[in-house]
Every structure is written in C-alpha cells, then in structure tokens.
Design an enzyme around this catalytic site. Structure first.
Site, PDB file in Angstrom:
ATOM      1  N   ASN A  10       0.869  -1.183   0.000  1.00 27.28           N
ATOM      2  CA  ASN A  10       0.000   0.000   0.000  1.00 27.28           C
ATOM      3  C   ASN A  10       0.904   1.231   0.000  1.00 27.28           C
ATOM      4  O   ASN A  10       1.496   1.566   1.023  1.00 27.28           O
ATOM      5  CB  ASN A  10      -0.893  -0.028   1.250  1.00 27.28           C
ATOM      6  N   LYS A  12       0.130   4.268  -0.279  1.00 27.02           N
ATOM      7  CA  LYS A  12      -0.490   5.466   0.319  1.00 27.02           C
ATOM      8  C   LYS A  12      -0.250   6.676  -0.607  1.00 27.02           C
ATOM      9  O   LYS A  12      -0.245   6.517  -1.813  1.00 27.02           O
ATOM     10  CB  LYS A  12       0.009   5.669   1.748  1.00 27.02           C
ATOM     11  N   HIS A  96      -9.383   1.118   5.013  1.00 23.33           N
ATOM     12  CA  HIS A  96      -8.103   1.302   5.707  1.00 23.33           C
ATOM     13  C   HIS A  96      -8.309   2.250   6.892  1.00 23.33           C
ATOM     14  O   HIS A  96      -9.097   3.197   6.802  1.00 23.33           O
ATOM     15  CB  HIS A  96      -7.058   1.875   4.746  1.00 23.33           C
ATOM     16  N   GLU A  98      -6.669   4.655   7.965  1.00 21.20           N
ATOM     17  CA  GLU A  98      -6.463   6.078   7.647  1.00 21.20           C
ATOM     18  C   GLU A  98      -7.707   6.669   6.988  1.00 21.20           C
ATOM     19  O   GLU A  98      -8.022   7.846   7.180  1.00 21.20           O
ATOM     20  CB  GLU A  98      -5.218   6.236   6.754  1.00 21.20           C
ATOM     21  N   GLU A 168      -5.008  -4.937  10.659  1.00 23.22           N
ATOM     22  CA  GLU A 168      -3.999  -3.891  10.830  1.00 23.22           C
ATOM     23  C   GLU A 168      -4.253  -3.158  12.143  1.00 23.22           C
ATOM     24  O   GLU A 168      -5.083  -2.234  12.181  1.00 23.22           O
ATOM     25  CB  GLU A 168      -4.065  -2.888   9.673  1.00 23.22           C
ATOM     26  N   GLY A 174       2.823   2.382  10.672  1.00 25.35           N
ATOM     27  CA  GLY A 174       3.753   3.489  10.484  1.00 25.35           C
ATOM     28  C   GLY A 174       4.496   3.889  11.749  1.00 25.35           C
ATOM     29  O   GLY A 174       5.108   4.951  11.800  1.00 25.35           O
ATOM     30  N   SER A 213       3.838  -2.080  10.250  1.00 26.44           N
ATOM     31  CA  SER A 213       5.288  -2.123  10.431  1.00 26.44           C
ATOM     32  C   SER A 213       5.924  -3.451  10.017  1.00 26.44           C
ATOM     33  O   SER A 213       6.896  -3.905  10.627  1.00 26.44           O
ATOM     34  CB  SER A 213       5.658  -1.770  11.880  1.00 26.44           C
TER      35      SER A 213
HETATM   36  P1  13P Z   1       3.290   0.440   7.613  1.00 26.30           P
HETATM   37  O1  13P Z   1       3.804  -0.845   6.978  1.00 26.30           O
HETATM   38  O2  13P Z   1       4.001   1.651   7.104  1.00 26.30           O
HETATM   39  O3  13P Z   1       3.225   0.341   9.088  1.00 26.30           O
HETATM   40  O4  13P Z   1       1.772   0.619   7.082  1.00 26.30           O
HETATM   41  C1  13P Z   1       0.896  -0.445   7.202  1.00 26.30           C
HETATM   42  C2  13P Z   1      -0.334  -0.115   6.443  1.00 26.30           C
HETATM   43  O5  13P Z   1      -1.091   0.762   6.829  1.00 26.30           O
HETATM   44  C3  13P Z   1      -0.601  -0.868   5.211  1.00 26.30           C
HETATM   45  O6  13P Z   1      -1.883  -0.641   4.739  1.00 26.30           O
END
Ligand code: 13P
Length: 257
Positions: A10, A12, A96, A98, A168, A174, A213
């Site tokens: 992903n 983003k 997601h 976010e 997740e 992140g 992560s």
């Molecule tokens: P990270 O791997 O940067 O922690 O992000 C995970 C994520 O949100 C994947 O959709």
C-alpha cells in the site's frame, strides 16, 4: 483447500508516475522468479493506469487504495469500482484505518464498499484493526469482530469466499511497533473462527493478511503463524529491495489447512 500467500504494498500518498514506474521496473526484476505467492501493488490513483501497463507482462497485480460505493453521479473526488476495474485493478483496499480516521468512513460504509468492489469484479482487501486505546481497554477482540461483521454483512457465501481480510492494528501502522507474532496470531485466529461460523469454506479460503510495520526482517516470523497468510505493507513497500524481501519471506510455501 490451499491458501496462497498474498503480499500487497500500500503505497499510500507516495510516488509520482515517474517514481511509480521506476519502482515497479525494479520490483518486477526482483520478484520475477516468485511463483508461489500473489503480489500486489497499490499506487495512488494517478499512477494506476501507467503502472497497469508496466506490469501487464509480470506476476504483479494492481490494487487501488480506495473506492466509493456508488457507480456514478455527483460525488466530487470519488472513484468507483468499474473505473478501477477498467484501468486494470484486480484488488481494492477497503476501509483502511487512515480512511476511517481521516476521511470519515464508518462501519456502515465499509460494508457498502466491500459489496461495490465485488459488484465491479474486484477483490476487496478489507481492513480491520483496533486503536491503542481499544487494545489497552481489552476491547481488541470485540472491536475487530464488530468491524468484520459490518464488512461482510449480507454477503452470500460464494462471494464471501473471495474476500481478503487485512488485520492492521492501528497502533502498529507506520510506528515501527510491530505486533508480536503471538498478538497477531491471536486476532487472526479469532477472525478465522468467526468466518468459520459463517461459512467453513470461507474460513479455509480467505487469506488473512497482517499489516503494521512489516519489514523484510520481521516478515518470516509473522508469516510462520498458522493463520497469517500474507501482509499488507506500507512504508517497506516503497522500496523495491525491501518489498521483494518480504515477498521472498512469504514465498517459501503455500499455506493450507
Ligand atoms: P506500515 O507498513 O508503514 O506500518 O503501514 C501499514 C499499512 O497501513 C498498510 O496498509
């Protein structure tokens, strides 16, 4: 019924078209020999079409990061499933955290998006996961179960069996704080059992991805867990070598039960 691992990146809100094309050019070369693992990349909308062309002849599949649940109309800024299917998407990430935290998505709209994705011929990668406060309050299982139920409500069994679920934990996204393999496995097992209660075949076929992560050096231990079938990768998917390292950790065997 065997479950093939799936490693999805992903991206983003990262990568211009030029950067996206450079990344998939390197990635294609690094994972060209991988046969026993599904691999997907989710660039931002602007790069979907050029990336689709660039990966046509490869073992990479295209994913979008989001879709709206209506198919057309006055919805400024929104993109629907048929548009994503037309540009070559195979998967679409749905709900997601976010999107839930920053763009107002709710449990109800996540279910509509899952259905809209299937209706467009896309495979939804449906995201669920608790916040740190919810984990600390011992509410993880309750929250994740409610999110799962909302996303799959009303799906016929034959459709449900084509879903991908990504667990997740929000506190691991992140942050560099990865869930321990045991923490992740516990939640994945609950998700699998809940799916089994709905439809045993869905429980056997649905890949359950872990996200938060994931890096090349922690992927192997996570993927060794019985109910972890793959990963949804953020930061580490922005670099071809590190994403390929995760793919290689997953490609050692095809999972089954
Ligand atoms: P990270 O791997 O940067 O922690 O992000 C995970 C994520 O949100 C994947 O959709």
């Amino acid at each position: 019924m065997a479950r093939r691992p799936l490693i999805a990146g992903n991206w983003k809100m990262h990568k211009t078209v030029a950067e996206a094309l450079a990344l998939v050019r390197d990635l294609k070369r690094l994972v060209a020999q991988v046969r026993d693992c599904d691999i997907a990349v989710a660039p931002p909308y602007t790069a979907l079409f050029p990336v689709a062309k660039a990966i046509e002849d490869s073992n990479l599949r295209l994913a979008a990061q989001e879709l709206f649940y209506e198919n057309k109309g006055a919805f400024t800024g929104a993109v629907c499933g048929p548009m994503l299917e037309e540009v070559g998407c195979h998967y679409v990430i749905v709900a997601h955290s976010e999107r839930r935290q920053l763009f107002g998505e709710t449990l109800v709209t996540s279910g509509k998006r899952v259905k809209a994705a299937f209706a467009a011929g896309l495979t939804p990668i449906f995201c669920i996961g608790e916040t740190l406060a919810e984990r600390q309050a011992n509410d993880t299982m309750k929250i994740v179960a409610a999110q799962l139920d909302a996303g799959i409500e009303g799906l016929p069994a034959a459709t449900l069996r084509r879903l991908v679920v990504a667990y997740e934990p929000v506190w691991a996204i992140g942050t560099g704080v990865v869930a321990t393999p045991q923490q992740a496995q516990e939640v994945h097992q609950m998700i699998r059992e809940r799916l089994r209660a709905r439809d045993p075949e869905a429980a056997a076929t649905i890949p359950l991805l872990y996200g938060g992560s994931v890096k090349a050096d922690n992927a192997k231990e996570l993927l060794a867990q019985t109910d972890i079938d793959g990963a949804l990768v953020g930061g580490a998917s922005l670099d071809a070598e590190s994403f390929a390292g995760i793919v290689k950790a997953a490609s050692v065997r095809t999972r089954g039960q």
